[in-house]
Design a protein around this motif. Structure first.
Motif, PDB file in Angstrom:
ATOM      1  N   ALA A 188      -1.428  -6.635  -1.840  1.00 44.00           N
ATOM      2  CA  ALA A 188      -0.313  -6.578  -2.504  1.00 44.00           C
ATOM      3  C   ALA A 188      -0.048  -8.100  -2.801  1.00 44.00           C
ATOM      4  O   ALA A 188      -0.365  -8.870  -2.225  1.00 44.00           O
ATOM      5  CB  ALA A 188       0.968  -6.194  -1.893  1.00 44.00           C
ATOM      6  N   ALA A 226       5.357  -4.584   4.361  1.00 45.40           N
ATOM      7  CA  ALA A 226       4.412  -4.805   3.448  1.00 45.40           C
ATOM      8  C   ALA A 226       4.112  -6.139   3.114  1.00 45.40           C
ATOM      9  O   ALA A 226       3.216  -6.497   2.740  1.00 45.40           O
ATOM     10  CB  ALA A 226       4.903  -4.212   2.089  1.00 45.40           C
ATOM     11  N   ALA A 248       5.274  -2.748  -5.180  1.00 41.74           N
ATOM     12  CA  ALA A 248       4.584  -3.820  -4.746  1.00 41.74           C
ATOM     13  C   ALA A 248       3.644  -3.834  -5.853  1.00 41.74           C
ATOM     14  O   ALA A 248       2.788  -2.967  -6.247  1.00 41.74           O
ATOM     15  CB  ALA A 248       3.640  -3.017  -3.458  1.00 41.74           C
ATOM     16  N   THR A 249       3.343  -5.020  -6.132  1.00 42.66           N
ATOM     17  CA  THR A 249       2.256  -5.405  -7.292  1.00 42.66           C
ATOM     18  C   THR A 249       1.027  -5.927  -6.686  1.00 42.66           C
ATOM     19  O   THR A 249       1.080  -6.249  -5.680  1.00 42.66           O
ATOM     20  CB  THR A 249       2.881  -6.609  -8.205  1.00 42.66           C
ATOM     21  OG1 THR A 249       3.006  -8.033  -7.438  1.00 42.66           O
ATOM     22  CG2 THR A 249       4.435  -6.509  -8.664  1.00 42.66           C
ATOM     23  N   CYS A 250       0.350  -5.712  -7.679  1.00 38.92           N
ATOM     24  CA  CYS A 250      -1.104  -6.061  -7.117  1.00 38.92           C
ATOM     25  C   CYS A 250      -2.079  -6.361  -8.566  1.00 38.92           C
ATOM     26  O   CYS A 250      -1.658  -5.786  -9.571  1.00 38.92           O
ATOM     27  CB  CYS A 250      -1.913  -4.892  -6.273  1.00 38.92           C
ATOM     28  SG  CYS A 250      -1.997  -3.350  -7.121  1.00 38.92           S
ATOM     29  N   ASN A 305      -6.404 -11.620  -1.533  1.00 43.52           N
ATOM     30  CA  ASN A 305      -6.256 -10.089  -1.544  1.00 43.52           C
ATOM     31  C   ASN A 305      -7.342  -9.576  -2.355  1.00 43.52           C
ATOM     32  O   ASN A 305      -7.850  -8.468  -2.137  1.00 43.52           O
ATOM     33  CB  ASN A 305      -4.830  -9.808  -2.011  1.00 43.52           C
ATOM     34  CG  ASN A 305      -4.545 -10.651  -3.439  1.00 43.52           C
ATOM     35  OD1 ASN A 305      -5.252 -11.391  -4.166  1.00 43.52           O
ATOM     36  ND2 ASN A 305      -3.405 -10.490  -3.960  1.00 43.52           N
ATOM     37  N   SER A 338       0.283  -6.093   4.126  1.00 48.41           N
ATOM     38  CA  SER A 338      -0.201  -5.858   3.064  1.00 48.41           C
ATOM     39  C   SER A 338      -1.575  -6.830   2.846  1.00 48.41           C
ATOM     40  O   SER A 338      -1.174  -7.956   2.791  1.00 48.41           O
ATOM     41  CB  SER A 338       0.306  -5.474   1.790  1.00 48.41           C
ATOM     42  OG  SER A 338      -0.582  -5.246   0.757  1.00 48.41           O
ATOM     43  N   VAL A 342       6.169  -8.010  -3.336  1.00 48.10           N
ATOM     44  CA  VAL A 342       6.854  -6.887  -2.826  1.00 48.10           C
ATOM     45  C   VAL A 342       8.332  -7.052  -3.324  1.00 48.10           C
ATOM     46  O   VAL A 342       8.998  -7.710  -2.977  1.00 48.10           O
ATOM     47  CB  VAL A 342       7.083  -6.564  -1.392  1.00 48.10           C
ATOM     48  CG1 VAL A 342       7.726  -5.318  -1.120  1.00 48.10           C
ATOM     49  CG2 VAL A 342       5.622  -6.376  -0.744  1.00 48.10           C
ATOM     50  N   LEU A 365      -4.116  -0.028  -2.628  1.00 44.53           N
ATOM     51  CA  LEU A 365      -2.950  -0.531  -2.159  1.00 44.53           C
ATOM     52  C   LEU A 365      -2.075   0.773  -1.865  1.00 44.53           C
ATOM     53  O   LEU A 365      -1.551   0.870  -0.823  1.00 44.53           O
ATOM     54  CB  LEU A 365      -2.216  -1.170  -3.129  1.00 44.53           C
ATOM     55  CG  LEU A 365      -0.835  -1.816  -2.798  1.00 44.53           C
ATOM     56  CD1 LEU A 365      -0.765  -2.442  -1.692  1.00 44.53           C
ATOM     57  CD2 LEU A 365      -0.215  -2.682  -4.036  1.00 44.53           C
ATOM     58  N   GLU A 369      -4.913  -0.415  -7.376  1.00 46.07           N
ATOM     59  CA  GLU A 369      -3.836   0.276  -7.066  1.00 46.07           C
ATOM     60  C   GLU A 369      -4.207   1.402  -6.137  1.00 46.07           C
ATOM     61  O   GLU A 369      -3.179   1.524  -5.233  1.00 46.07           O
ATOM     62  CB  GLU A 369      -3.208   0.865  -8.523  1.00 46.07           C
ATOM     63  CG  GLU A 369      -2.892  -0.314  -9.480  1.00 46.07           C
ATOM     64  CD  GLU A 369      -4.050  -0.749 -10.502  1.00 46.07           C
ATOM     65  OE1 GLU A 369      -3.489  -1.171 -11.647  1.00 46.07           O
ATOM     66  OE2 GLU A 369      -5.049  -0.378 -10.329  1.00 46.07           O
ATOM     67  N   GLY A 414       0.104  -1.992  -9.878  1.00 45.24           N
ATOM     68  CA  GLY A 414       1.076  -1.957  -8.640  1.00 45.24           C
ATOM     69  C   GLY A 414       1.741  -0.373  -8.203  1.00 45.24           C
ATOM     70  O   GLY A 414       0.959   0.512  -8.618  1.00 45.24           O
TER      71      GLY A 414
END
Length: 721
Positions: free
Chosen positions: A53, A46, A5-7, A175, A50, A56, A15, A12, A33
């Protein structure tokens, strides 16, 4: 299955905790992530649940890709018929890091071509390309010639919740808004009956995210597109079950949600956008929106606790930055005055602006709004318990006695002469090495309010024999003593401290409070700033010099070189000058000068401001002036002008004034270099010189008569010997 899952950077750990709470396994954070494991339902969850994130990713292959051919071969080795229909649509995103293939767009093109070629060879047809909402979106991550190819289950960034259709300028991603709310402990505050207030709500992102979070509405519930919906590995029944459960929870949560969400903004377009977005998100009935600025911010009636959350403007556009310190200061004052026992979570892009708030943060987090690095400040607004101050030391008691004695001696004369701004202490006791100036001033944002006392404290460099901690203790005692003697609270005391740096001692970084004040001198008002600059905008030791200039300038054309904030030009205009010209190299000071002139009713062609080096002006100008005021810095090494040293260059500077000096005119020359010596021999042929230094020192500066020198230079008659 393994997922990634990137963010945004900085999210991090949040998440990671969020995914653990959702039941993911083997969760570990990475840069931008989080890796996790689980069944397909965990990847779906997710995407739906989420709040943090961005995407995904489901990795499906890893292989070497040191060159384009190896990359294409690795892609071709995958059976794509299990992922995409021959008549479906495709998109590929790529990132290349420390690899021989450096161009991400080229890498994405090679992946797409390899997939298309496989379909064409097997089925005789090929998938199309849809960059916006494809049936299958792939993500290629190429690092150190190792390729990881993943299915993007999200399809588009998960910050796009499906309701933010009307963004205003510089929107906050949803987010990131969720991260601010989580760091600000909004779920716990809401559970305890608290409210949410956003005094600069923009398009309503923080308020809407806060309402959806409080109602347990899944952030992806309003989306009508995910990347897995067109993927041939998609389990529609599994997804339908997750969706039904999320809808049921949202219905329950919205039925129980209280209307404890309050937003305001000065921009009517922002308020309209926030209302439309709240309607689209299904929470319009819970959010109260009003149009007003932060100076009118008030705590909602009857609510004793809550969270103030805010994304103040960053001032990225030209011309906005200068206005922000005052805005941040107003926000800080409103929070301190109105929101006792509340919490605040504010995201800022500039630490100097954070200082302008005047509020102490108990926690700070680094976050990124897009590519812009920001700080999230968490602030406890509960009033601090007042503690009884410690008894003053013997030295501080001596200082207090001296401060009171000084004020008794100065006060009557100051009142008699109508002087509101004066020096009240100047290193009278060597142990307490500072200069203290007292100002009676009104805040610029409230010009009709009663003036208040302000103190400006400048520390002198302590001798090397005095330990730094001792010097700091004495300075703290000095600030306390003068605050008590003059009844000035700490927030109205500007302290300029000196720190050691390359080349010796220097003043440290200043605040950016934007605390602009109006100080009166005679019947004139001057814009001053005690906190943000080394000098305040009004040199108090030159009070008599300015008055003299007003007398000399009557009926004359007045030239002010090194004009600074043009306080001398204002006095000349008030004294009856026919015109004034103010010359300075700094655009900041000339803008300040403009405001000083306008504040006192002087504008138009008769009051000219010129941004140029003084020597260059004297060389190019063709005017004649009855009074020329020359108050240069001790030295200057500006990149836009020749280096200047007042001792070395004053003769050339003053002689350059001669062609501009009208018959019978006078040059008033002053400077603050304490070891300065006027080269009378070099100037005697051109000028009759009167040393007016002693007479130009105001009564409150007589303890330090060398603070400046002042001379009146009149053109010598051509017949004089």
């Amino acid at each position: 299955m393994r997922f990634f899952a990137t963010c945004a950077k900085g999210l991090e750990y949040l998440l990671r905790d969020e995914l653990v709470a959702q039941g993911a396994q083997s969760v570990r954070e990475a840069q931008a992530g989080v890796h996790f494991e689980g069944a397909l339902v965990d990847g779906y969850r997710a995407c739906l649940e989420s709040r943090l994130a961005s995407r995904v990713l489901l990795p499906i292959a890893r292989f070497d890709a040191a060159d384009p051919e190896q990359l294409a071969a690795g892609v071709a080795a995958i059976d794509w018929s299990g992922h995409l229909a021959a008549d479906g649509t495709l998109a590929v995103d790529a990132v290349c890091v420390i690899s021989q293939i450096k161009h991400s767009q080229y890498a994405a093109q090679r992946v797409k071509d390899a997939i298309v070629d496989q379909f064409r060879a097997v089925a005789g047809t090929r998938p199309g390309v849809d960059l916006e909402r494809p049936d299958l979106r792939l993500n290629l991550h190429l690092k150190r010639d190792q390729a990881t190819l993943s299915i993007d289950l999200a399809g588009t960034s998960l910050h796009r919740r499906g309701w933010h259709a009307n963004p205003v300028d510089a929107p906050l991603k949803e987010n990131l808004a969720a991260a601010i709310l989580l760091r600000g402990a909004w779920p716990a505050i809401h559970a305890g009956g608290g409210a949410l207030v956003d005094p600069m709500c923009g398009s309503g992102t923080l308020l809407i995210e806060g309402a959806l979070m409080a109602a347990d509405v899944a952030p992806g519930l309003h989306r009508d597109y995910f990347g897995f919906l067109g993927w041939r590995g998609h389990d529609a029944a599994l997804w339908a079950g997750l969706l039904a459960d999320a809808k049921a929870r949202a219905e329950r949560g919205l039925r129980e949600l209280a209307g404890v969400f309050y937003g305001s903004d000065i921009d009517p377009a922002a308020i309209r956008a926030a209302a439309r977005n709240a309607q689209a998100a299904g929470v319009a009935g819970f959010i109260r929106l009003e149009r007003h600025d932060v100076l009118r911010l008030q705590r909602p009636a009857g609510l004793e606790r809550g969270l103030v959350v805010c994304n103040p403007p960053y001032g990225e556009r030209l011309g906005e930055r200068a206005e922000l310190p005052a805005l941040y200061r107003g926000l800080g004052q409103a929070l301190a005055q109105q929101f006792g026992h509340w919490q605040a979570a504010l995201i800022i892009s500039d630490e100097a602006l954070g200082h302008a708030l005047g509020l102490g943060a108990h926690k700070r987090y680094r976050l990124y709004n897009g590519a812009l690095e920001c700080s999230l400040l968490l602030i406890d607004l509960a009033p601090r318990e007042r503690r009884e101050p410690k008894p003053l030391s013997d030295g501080a008691l001596m200082l207090k006695n001296r401060a009171e004695k000084n004020w008794r001696n100065l006060r009557k004369r100051a009142e008699r002469e109508g002087i509101e701004n004066l020096r009240v202490y100047d290193r009278d006791l060597p142990e307490y090495a500072a200069a203290v100036d007292l100002y009676l001033a009104r805040e610029e944002l409230a010009p009709r309010a009663a003036p208040q006392r302000w103190l400006h404290v400048q520390e002198y460099q302590a001798p090397a024999s005095v330990a730094e901690d001792v010097a700091q203790l004495r300075l703290r005692e000095l600030v306390r003593v003068f605050g008590e003697v003059f009844e000035v609270p700490r927030e109205r005391i500007a302290l300029k401290t000196r720190k050691r740096g390359k080349g010796g001692a220097r003043y440290g970084r200043f605040d950016a409070r934007g605390a602009w004040l109006l100080a009166r001198e005679g019947n004139l008002d001057f814009r001053i700033n005690l906190f943000d600059y080394l000098d305040t905008g009004l040199f108090l030791d030159h009070r008599l010099v300015r008055a003299k200039l007003g007398e000399l300038a009557r009926g004359q054309s007045f030239l002010n070189l090194f004009a600074y904030t043009a306080s001398a030009s204002v006095h000349a205009a008030a004294g009856g000058a026919s015109e004034t010209t103010s010359v300075d190299l700094s655009a900041t000071y000339l803008e300040w000068a403009t405001r000083n002139l306008l504040q006192n009713g002087y504008s138009g062609r008769e009051h000219r401001l010129v941004q140029v080096d003084a020597m260059a002006f004297l060389a190019s100008d063709r005017g004649r002036y009855g009074v020329i005021y020359v108050d240069p810095p001790t030295f200057s090494n500006s990149k836009r002008a020749e280096d200047f040293d007042v001792q070395r260059d004053h003769v050339a500077l003053l002689k350059a004034c001669l062609p501009r000096l009208a018959s019978g005119g006078v040059v008033v020359f002053s400077n603050n270099y304490r070891r300065f010596r006027l080269d009378e021999e070099a100037l005697a042929a051109a000028f009759e010189i009167e040393d007016w230094s002693r007479g130009s020192i105001p009564f409150d500066f007589v303890r330090n008569p060398s603070i400046h020198g002042c001379w009146l230079l009149r053109r010598r008659s051509p017949w004089a010997r």
